[in-house]
Design a protein around this motif. Structure first.
Motif, PDB file in Angstrom:
ATOM      1  N   VAL A  72      63.413  12.126 -14.068  1.00  0.00           N
ATOM      2  CA  VAL A  72      63.521  13.673 -15.118  1.00  0.00           C
ATOM      3  C   VAL A  72      62.776  13.776 -15.403  1.00  0.00           C
ATOM      4  CG1 VAL A  72      65.565  14.852 -14.841  1.00  0.00           C
ATOM      5  CG2 VAL A  72      65.904  12.562 -13.805  1.00  0.00           C
ATOM      6  N   SER A  73      62.804  15.635 -15.384  1.00  0.00           N
ATOM      7  CA  SER A  73      61.682  15.987 -16.534  1.00  0.00           C
ATOM      8  C   SER A  73      62.184  17.620 -16.601  1.00  0.00           C
ATOM      9  CB  SER A  73      60.293  16.108 -16.168  1.00  0.00           C
ATOM     10  OG  SER A  73      60.028  17.074 -15.275  1.00  0.00           O
TER      11      SER A  73
ATOM     12  N   GLU B  51      54.205  18.236 -17.161  1.00  0.00           N
ATOM     13  CA  GLU B  51      53.472  17.592 -16.644  1.00  0.00           C
ATOM     14  C   GLU B  51      52.928  15.342 -17.253  1.00  0.00           C
ATOM     15  OE1 GLU B  51      49.222  17.826 -18.987  1.00  0.00           O
ATOM     16  OE2 GLU B  51      50.660  20.013 -19.272  1.00  0.00           O
ATOM     17  N   VAL B  52      53.088  15.278 -18.149  1.00  0.00           N
ATOM     18  CA  VAL B  52      53.198  13.795 -18.370  1.00  0.00           C
ATOM     19  C   VAL B  52      53.551  13.281 -17.737  1.00  0.00           C
ATOM     20  CG1 VAL B  52      53.436  12.580 -20.820  1.00  0.00           C
ATOM     21  CG2 VAL B  52      52.800  14.518 -21.046  1.00  0.00           C
ATOM     22  N   THR B  53      55.210  13.799 -17.247  1.00  0.00           N
ATOM     23  CA  THR B  53      56.276  13.093 -16.385  1.00  0.00           C
ATOM     24  C   THR B  53      55.820  12.759 -15.103  1.00  0.00           C
ATOM     25  OG1 THR B  53      58.120  13.746 -17.727  1.00  0.00           O
ATOM     26  CG2 THR B  53      58.531  13.028 -15.246  1.00  0.00           C
TER      27      THR B  53
ATOM     28  N   THR C  17      60.804   5.902  -5.640  1.00  0.00           N
ATOM     29  CA  THR C  17      60.903   6.486  -6.499  1.00  0.00           C
ATOM     30  C   THR C  17      61.038   7.858  -6.423  1.00  0.00           C
ATOM     31  OG1 THR C  17      58.798   4.239  -7.341  1.00  0.00           O
ATOM     32  CG2 THR C  17      58.928   7.063  -8.907  1.00  0.00           C
ATOM     33  N   ASP C  18      61.665   8.525  -7.191  1.00  0.00           N
ATOM     34  CA  ASP C  18      62.230   9.874  -7.157  1.00  0.00           C
ATOM     35  C   ASP C  18      61.393  10.395  -8.563  1.00  0.00           C
ATOM     36  OD1 ASP C  18      62.769  10.490  -4.405  1.00  0.00           O
ATOM     37  OD2 ASP C  18      64.474   8.829  -5.072  1.00  0.00           O
ATOM     38  N   LEU C  19      61.237  11.849  -8.519  1.00  0.00           N
ATOM     39  CA  LEU C  19      61.205  12.868  -9.762  1.00  0.00           C
ATOM     40  C   LEU C  19      61.821  14.208  -9.144  1.00  0.00           C
ATOM     41  CD1 LEU C  19      59.401  13.941 -12.108  1.00  0.00           C
ATOM     42  CD2 LEU C  19      57.692  14.752 -10.408  1.00  0.00           C
TER      43      LEU C  19
END
Length: 201
Positions: free
Chosen positions: A134-135, A145-147, A161-163
């Motif tokens: 989560v970002s 952008e790092v996450t 794997t989800d964002l």
């Protein structure tokens, strides 16, 4: 039964590490510090208190003053809410923790000023439980952008794997007035993985 691991910032890094070792059923890493060589941009590392230029700050207790807290941590909420969050949540802590986790903060005389993570996570483990990253897209401590870069490290794994990216949210996204939306999304995601709360008959 292994727990569901949920962590924010440093906790998000640790949650990923434990999940990669098979010590959790699932993990949620919220605005996590990066892993495996992913670097924080120079524009962000200058905002971290331990980047004052004094190498001793990497091992001592680093103060976080209210104006800096609002600018870096609670930048997407109003002044009154930021002040309330500061009074309720901020405690001084040693920067040494980050150093011992393998987070290499460069000296002030280095050219690019980036901070590079050497903390290791088994991103290729296909047998681990599902992971949600989560970002906050306005996060000034751990950039979106790092996450996203960390998310890409998991591309070789067939494990889930989800964002999830939250627009207009900063690093305080789990403790500020918008925290309920984050919690609701996490609970919904866990339910989708078959890990929702148990109900009694």
């Amino acid at each position: 039964m292994p727990p569901v691991l949920i962590g924010h910032s440093v906790g998000g890094l640790i949650a990923q590490h434990l999940l990669g070792k098979g010590l959790g059923r699932a993990a949620v890493a919220i605005a996590p510090l990066p892993v495996d060589g992913v670097a924080l941009p120079a524009s962000q590392t200058r905002l971290w208190p331990m980047m004052s230029g004094d190498p001793a700050d990497r091992y001592g207790v680093v103060p976080l003053l209210p104006p800096h807290f609002q600018h870096v941590y609670a930048n997407t909420v109003g002044r009154d809410e930021a002040a309330s969050l500061y009074d309720r949540h901020v405690v001084q802590a040693p920067a040494r923790l980050l150093v011992e986790l393998g987070f290499d903060f460069p000296g002030a005389d280095e050219v690019d000023g980036t901070a590079c993570a050497s903390a290791s996570v088994d991103t290729s483990n296909a047998d681990r439980g599902p992971l949600l990253l989560v970002s906050g897209q306005e996060d000034r401590m751990v950039a979106d952008e790092v996450t996203r870069s960390v998310y890409k490290l998991y591309g070789d794994s067939t494990a889930v794997t989800d964002l999830k990216q939250f627009a207009d949210r900063g690093h305080s996204l789990v403790i500020d007035s918008g925290g309920r939306a984050v919690a609701d999304h996490v609970l919904g995601w866990l339910a989708d993985q078959g890990l929702g709360p148990r109900t009694r008959d």
